[in-house]
Design a protein around this motif. Structure first.
Motif, PDB file in Angstrom:
ATOM      1  N   VAL A   1     -30.348   1.171   2.384  1.00 54.69           N
ATOM      2  CA  VAL A   1     -29.298   0.358   3.022  1.00 54.69           C
ATOM      3  C   VAL A   1     -29.439   0.404   4.539  1.00 54.69           C
ATOM      4  CG1 VAL A   1     -26.811   0.112   3.381  1.00 54.69           C
ATOM      5  CG2 VAL A   1     -27.690   0.670   1.108  1.00 54.69           C
ATOM      6  N   ILE A   2     -29.514   1.603   5.100  1.00 54.20           N
ATOM      7  CA  ILE A   2     -29.462   1.759   6.559  1.00 54.20           C
ATOM      8  C   ILE A   2     -30.752   1.288   7.224  1.00 54.20           C
ATOM      9  CG2 ILE A   2     -29.168   3.416   8.427  1.00 54.20           C
ATOM     10  CD1 ILE A   2     -26.647   2.877   6.829  1.00 54.20           C
ATOM     11  N   VAL A   3     -31.905   1.633   6.670  1.00 58.99           N
ATOM     12  CA  VAL A   3     -33.177   1.263   7.319  1.00 58.99           C
ATOM     13  C   VAL A   3     -33.345  -0.254   7.398  1.00 58.99           C
ATOM     14  CG1 VAL A   3     -35.687   1.441   7.170  1.00 58.99           C
ATOM     15  CG2 VAL A   3     -34.287   3.453   6.740  1.00 58.99           C
ATOM     16  N   PRO A   4     -33.139  -1.013   6.298  1.00 58.84           N
ATOM     17  CA  PRO A   4     -33.205  -2.481   6.444  1.00 58.84           C
ATOM     18  C   PRO A   4     -32.150  -3.030   7.401  1.00 58.84           C
ATOM     19  CG  PRO A   4     -33.354  -1.858   4.129  1.00 58.84           C
ATOM     20  CD  PRO A   4     -32.985  -0.625   4.878  1.00 58.84           C
ATOM     21  N   TYR A   5     -30.981  -2.408   7.420  1.00 55.01           N
ATOM     22  CA  TYR A   5     -29.921  -2.839   8.348  1.00 55.01           C
ATOM     23  C   TYR A   5     -30.400  -2.700   9.795  1.00 55.01           C
ATOM     24  CZ  TYR A   5     -25.516  -2.660  10.953  1.00 55.01           C
ATOM     25  OH  TYR A   5     -24.515  -2.862  11.878  1.00 55.01           O
TER      26      TYR A   5
ATOM     27  N   LEU B   1     -24.718  -8.706  28.557  1.00 58.01           N
ATOM     28  CA  LEU B   1     -23.355  -8.596  28.045  1.00 58.01           C
ATOM     29  C   LEU B   1     -23.302  -8.835  26.537  1.00 58.01           C
ATOM     30  CD1 LEU B   1     -20.343  -8.237  28.597  1.00 58.01           C
ATOM     31  CD2 LEU B   1     -20.207 -10.711  29.051  1.00 58.01           C
ATOM     32  N   ILE B   2     -23.945  -9.892  26.063  1.00 57.80           N
ATOM     33  CA  ILE B   2     -23.902 -10.170  24.629  1.00 57.80           C
ATOM     34  C   ILE B   2     -24.631  -9.085  23.853  1.00 57.80           C
ATOM     35  CG2 ILE B   2     -25.991 -11.595  24.562  1.00 57.80           C
ATOM     36  CD1 ILE B   2     -22.748 -12.212  22.608  1.00 57.80           C
ATOM     37  N   GLY B   3     -25.667  -8.519  24.459  1.00 56.08           N
ATOM     38  CA  GLY B   3     -26.379  -7.412  23.808  1.00 56.08           C
ATOM     39  C   GLY B   3     -25.511  -6.179  23.669  1.00 56.08           C
ATOM     40  N   VAL B   4     -24.725  -5.883  24.736  1.00 56.15           N
ATOM     41  CA  VAL B   4     -23.829  -4.724  24.678  1.00 56.15           C
ATOM     42  C   VAL B   4     -22.762  -4.933  23.595  1.00 56.15           C
ATOM     43  CG1 VAL B   4     -22.037  -3.486  25.942  1.00 56.15           C
ATOM     44  CG2 VAL B   4     -24.207  -4.015  27.057  1.00 56.15           C
ATOM     45  N   ILE B   5     -22.169  -6.134  23.557  1.00 54.61           N
ATOM     46  CA  ILE B   5     -21.107  -6.404  22.580  1.00 54.61           C
ATOM     47  C   ILE B   5     -21.647  -6.309  21.155  1.00 54.61           C
ATOM     48  CG2 ILE B   5     -19.537  -8.171  21.714  1.00 54.61           C
ATOM     49  CD1 ILE B   5     -19.302  -9.185  24.600  1.00 54.61           C
ATOM     50  N   LEU B   6     -22.769  -6.976  20.891  1.00 60.97           N
ATOM     51  CA  LEU B   6     -23.333  -6.958  19.540  1.00 60.97           C
ATOM     52  C   LEU B   6     -23.895  -5.576  19.190  1.00 60.97           C
ATOM     53  CD1 LEU B   6     -25.141 -10.431  19.439  1.00 60.97           C
ATOM     54  CD2 LEU B   6     -22.928  -9.800  18.479  1.00 60.97           C
ATOM     55  N   GLY B   7     -24.393  -4.866  20.194  1.00 58.69           N
ATOM     56  CA  GLY B   7     -24.886  -3.510  19.936  1.00 58.69           C
ATOM     57  C   GLY B   7     -23.764  -2.578  19.522  1.00 58.69           C
ATOM     58  N   ILE B   8     -22.615  -2.657  20.211  1.00 62.60           N
ATOM     59  CA  ILE B   8     -21.460  -1.824  19.843  1.00 62.60           C
ATOM     60  C   ILE B   8     -20.985  -2.170  18.434  1.00 62.60           C
ATOM     61  CG2 ILE B   8     -19.037  -1.368  20.373  1.00 62.60           C
ATOM     62  CD1 ILE B   8     -19.739  -1.720  23.336  1.00 62.60           C
ATOM     63  N   ALA B   9     -20.941  -3.470  18.128  1.00 65.49           N
ATOM     64  CA  ALA B   9     -20.521  -3.881  16.787  1.00 65.49           C
ATOM     65  C   ALA B   9     -21.485  -3.367  15.725  1.00 65.49           C
ATOM     66  CB  ALA B   9     -20.428  -5.407  16.721  1.00 65.49           C
ATOM     67  N   ALA B  10     -22.792  -3.434  16.014  1.00 68.57           N
ATOM     68  CA  ALA B  10     -23.797  -2.956  15.052  1.00 68.57           C
ATOM     69  C   ALA B  10     -23.667  -1.458  14.819  1.00 68.57           C
ATOM     70  CB  ALA B  10     -25.201  -3.293  15.555  1.00 68.57           C
ATOM     71  N   VAL B  11     -23.417  -0.700  15.898  1.00 63.67           N
ATOM     72  CA  VAL B  11     -23.259   0.753  15.753  1.00 63.67           C
ATOM     73  C   VAL B  11     -22.007   1.078  14.946  1.00 63.67           C
ATOM     74  CG1 VAL B  11     -22.775   2.872  17.025  1.00 63.67           C
ATOM     75  CG2 VAL B  11     -24.570   1.333  17.818  1.00 63.67           C
ATOM     76  N   MET B  12     -20.912   0.356  15.194  1.00 63.73           N
ATOM     77  CA  MET B  12     -19.669   0.612  14.461  1.00 63.73           C
ATOM     78  C   MET B  12     -19.851   0.351  12.967  1.00 63.73           C
ATOM     79  SD  MET B  12     -16.879  -1.014  17.121  1.00 63.73           S
ATOM     80  CE  MET B  12     -15.520  -0.751  15.998  1.00 63.73           C
ATOM     81  N   VAL B  13     -20.535  -0.734  12.625  1.00 65.19           N
ATOM     82  CA  VAL B  13     -20.779  -1.030  11.209  1.00 65.19           C
ATOM     83  C   VAL B  13     -21.669   0.038  10.590  1.00 65.19           C
ATOM     84  CG1 VAL B  13     -21.834  -2.672   9.610  1.00 65.19           C
ATOM     85  CG2 VAL B  13     -20.445  -3.503  11.511  1.00 65.19           C
ATOM     86  N   ARG B  14     -22.656   0.465  11.323  1.00 68.89           N
ATOM     87  CA  ARG B  14     -23.569   1.490  10.797  1.00 68.89           C
ATOM     88  C   ARG B  14     -22.840   2.804  10.546  1.00 68.89           C
ATOM     89  NH1 ARG B  14     -27.391   5.460  11.838  1.00 68.89           N
ATOM     90  NH2 ARG B  14     -29.557   5.030  11.194  1.00 68.89           N
ATOM     91  N   VAL B  15     -21.999   3.203  11.510  1.00 68.76           N
ATOM     92  CA  VAL B  15     -21.226   4.439  11.341  1.00 68.76           C
ATOM     93  C   VAL B  15     -20.291   4.320  10.139  1.00 68.76           C
ATOM     94  CG1 VAL B  15     -19.461   5.901  12.397  1.00 68.76           C
ATOM     95  CG2 VAL B  15     -21.396   5.105  13.762  1.00 68.76           C
ATOM     96  N   TYR B  16     -19.683   3.151   9.958  1.00 72.75           N
ATOM     97  CA  TYR B  16     -18.803   2.947   8.802  1.00 72.75           C
ATOM     98  C   TYR B  16     -19.584   3.093   7.501  1.00 72.75           C
ATOM     99  CZ  TYR B  16     -16.183   0.474   5.211  1.00 72.75           C
ATOM    100  OH  TYR B  16     -15.564   0.144   4.036  1.00 72.75           O
TER     101      TYR B  16
END
Length: 691
Positions: free
Chosen positions: A218-222, A192-207
């Protein structure tokens, strides 16, 4: 500083082992890495080398599991949920329980909780190690898919069981009900925590991509730092950090369409970086095993040499029992891979032998605490030794047995066919570039030269090159001759240019007699042309004199006409005198010749170019491109970049057309796509470096 040197040497040993492996691929890469580590153990700084367990799990296991999740096929995972639960949870838990009691019985003196910890260590399988062993063998797709899905989740099952066993040993308290409850809380909570943090990480990356901050710096180190942050967050909440990074990796995989909004260059750089990073980490683990085994061996001998045979016996028994358990589980179709009855015995044997243990097993062994209540952790060296023997057996047995069971992998795509089709798609792109860019042939030819250099490494035939150069020289002479005939360049300059061309040809490997004959033909043509022109002009003057005599005119008109005739006569005898701008005119004349020759020869080479003579045509084209660039400065870099983009698009179009028409197979098309994509990556990286 000593720790820095130690890590650097481990990485160097990994690189050396990976370099040697392609020369002797029959031996799995892991053995080379273990051997390299064993040699490295002779260095004094590694005599008592110990890597902190928490750092080992964080630095090595977290990114590896995140990468596995990121590359998993979400559709296949959803279709095979039953198989995943059966192999990665039910079989893993039963293996831990059975192997735990067995270890406690065979190895007298080991506490039951540590016996369960040892069983949890040797339970997880490693699909990467399986791939290295079966790289030249045709493993059934159902079995290989099962192994990949199992290794993705049974690592987490083993780790959760391992942590429960350690907690029971260190606290001295264990309840079956509480243990099961804790297992599911840690397991499901990590997901569950992986899904939540994964969605947040993808949203930040898309932004970041949508806001224009999608540079590789920027993106590769992120992306690289995400698994470490997610792992630490889950562990801080006392949940499974490994399952959290696996779940986050799966979110990345499911969000691939959004993540592809980034540039092609960024995607290629990110993929390459992750591939290199994970390969180094996988090799690092086995090198570390080779480095640590001598120290473990010495420590066990200090504890008592009489125990070594029993430790080795326990490792062999554990391996054989796990082998039998896996065979029965798959043979009875409890693995839910839905293979046909006649295929089950063979699939069960392959699946059992392919239950190779590797990175996670070794990682858990090294993650055992160093101390307990101020003293050395009991049985730590014993458990590492048993785990190492199980790993080596699981690598060695299938390496010996599987080649007798599995057929050799057939090459899906013939390299000669790939090379031939590669030449064809470059020829197609070349033709389209020439057709679509008639106003700037030099820039188009520069792009074509680069494409051809990437397309073929064949050595051109020198005789064919000589024939092409002779034909090109004839075109040069005819081009200069036409320019002189049309009055675009002076006769003396044309004569001098052809003479220079002949001298240059005599110094090269071309036929000098043929070029001399070309020069004499040119000179005779020029002499004939000049005499005919003088004869026509003289005839015109004579006719004008006759008309003057026949027409009535005044003495003033006769005198004026006579002066004009005399001026015309002087022009026939007068040599052109150089003025202060003679050098500039000479330069202009030379550039006119160069442009005319270059255009005609490139057209000639394009017309005669085929797949069979591509190497020779490319050699001659490269020569004239290089000569042309010395005299004609180019041009806009942006324009050339656009031409490269056009060229790659033409190549992709060719592959799609050929595959749609059924002319080439899907496997061949995929191989060509990969090669063109690699060329595009190299070009984009070159442009980025230039900027």
């Amino acid at each position: 500083m000593l720790a820095f040197y130690a890590v650097v040497l481990l990485i160097v040993a990994t690189i050396v082992a990976n370099t040697i492996y392609p020369y002797f691929p029959l031996i799995p890469k892991a053995f080379y890495q273990i051997f390299a580590g064993a040699i490295l153990s002779l260095v004094p700084m590694y005599h008592h080398f110990v890597l902190e367990p928490e750092m080992f799990m964080l630095i090595i296991i977290a990114p590896l599991m995140f990468y596995d999740g990121q590359n998993a096929n979400g559709h296949e995972l959803r279709q095979n949920v039953g198989s995943i639960i059966s192999m990665a949870i039910i079989l893993a838990v039963l293996t831990v329980i059975g192997m735990g009691y067995l270890s406690h019985v065979v190895l007298a003196g080991i506490p039951l909780a540590l016996a369960f910890a040892l069983a949890a260590i040797v339970t997880p399988t490693d699909a990467v190690a399986v791939s290295s062993i079966t790289s030249n063998m045709a493993v059934p797709e159902r079995v290989m898919g099962m192994l990949e899905r199992e290794s993705l989740f049974n690592d987490a099952s083993g780790l959760v069981a391992f942590n429960l066993a350690l907690a029971a040993f260190t606290t001295g308290q264990f309840s079956v009900g509480d243990g099961v409850k804790h297992f599911f809380v840690v397991f499901l909570g990590g997901l569950l925590i992986g899904v939540i943090l994964g969605i947040a990480a993808v949203m930040v990356r898309v932004y970041l991509v949508q806001s224009g901050k999608d540079s590789s710096s920027v993106i590769v180190p992120y992306d690289l730092i995400m698994p470490f942050l997610i792992y630490l967050a889950a562990e801080h909440l006392e949940l499974s950090g490994i399952l959290a990074v696996v779940a986050a990796g799966l979110i990345y995989s499911a969000s691939s369409n959004q993540l592809r909004l980034s540039s092609t260059q960024l995607q290629l750089v990110s993929r390459s970086t992750w591939g290199i990073f994970t390969n180094i980490l996988n090799g690092f683990v086995f090198v570390l095993l080779g480095v640590s085994l001598p120290t473990v061996w010495v420590n066990i001998q200090r504890d008592g040499t009489k125990s070594l045979p029993s430790f080795f016996t326990l490792a062999v028994i554990l391996y054989l029992v796990m082998l039998a358990l896996r065979y029965l589980w798959i043979r009875l179709d409890w693995a839910l891979i839905h293979s046909e009855k006649r295929e089950r015995p063979l699939n069960a044997l392959i699946g059992a032998l392919s239950g190779v243990h590797g990175t996670i097993t070794l990682a858990m062994a090294f993650s055992l605490p160093l101390t307990l209540n101020g003293s050395a952790f009991p049985f730590r060296n014993t458990m590492i030794f048993v785990a190492a023997v199980v790993i080596i057996l699981s690598l060695l047995v299938p390496t010996i047995v599987l080649p007798f069971i599995l057929p050799k992998k057939t090459v899906a795509v013939d390299p000669a066919t790939v090379a031939q089709e590669r030449k064809a798609l470059v020829a197609y792109a070349t033709e389209r570039l020439v057709q679509e860019n008639p106003d700037d042939p030099a820039a188009a030819q520069s792009v074509i030269e680069t494409l051809n250099s990437q397309a073929t490494g064949a050595r051109p035939d020198r005789k064919k090159i000589r024939v092409l150069l002779n034909q090109a020289t004839e075109i040069e002479v005819k081009s200069v001759q036409k320019l002189a005939d049309d009055g675009v360049i002076p006769n003396n300059f044309a004569n001098r240019y052809v003479r220079m061309l002949v001298i240059k040809s005599q110094m090269s490997h071309q036929n000098p007699f043929q070029n001399i004959s070309l020069w004499f033909r040119f000179v005779s043509h020029r002499i004939t042309f000049m005499f005919s022109r003088k004869w026509r002009r003289g005839k015109r003057i004579a006719k004008q004199r006759q008309l003057l005599q026949e027409m009535p005119h005044t003495p003033e008109q006769e005198q004026l006409q006579e002066q004009r005739i005399q001026q015309e006569s002087k022009k026939l005898k007068r040599r052109p005198r150089r003025d202060p701008r003679a050098e500039k005119r000479q330069r202009e004349n030379f550039l006119r010749i160069e442009e005319e020759i270059y255009t005609n020869i490139i057209k000639f080479l394009t017309d005669i170019s085929t797949v069979d003579n591509q190497a020779e045509v490319n050699t001659v084209r490269n020569y004239y491109n290089a000569r042309h660039r010395r005299f004609v400065t180019n041009k806009s870099t942006d324009q050339q970049n656009e031409l490269f983009i056009q060229a790659f698009q033409y190549e992709y179009t060719y592959i799609q057309q050929q595959r749609t028409a059924g002319i080439i197979s899907t496997e061949l098309a995929d191989e060509l796509y990969q090669q063109v994509s690699t060329d595009q990556m190299l070009y984009t990286q070159e442009i980025a470096g230039a900027d």
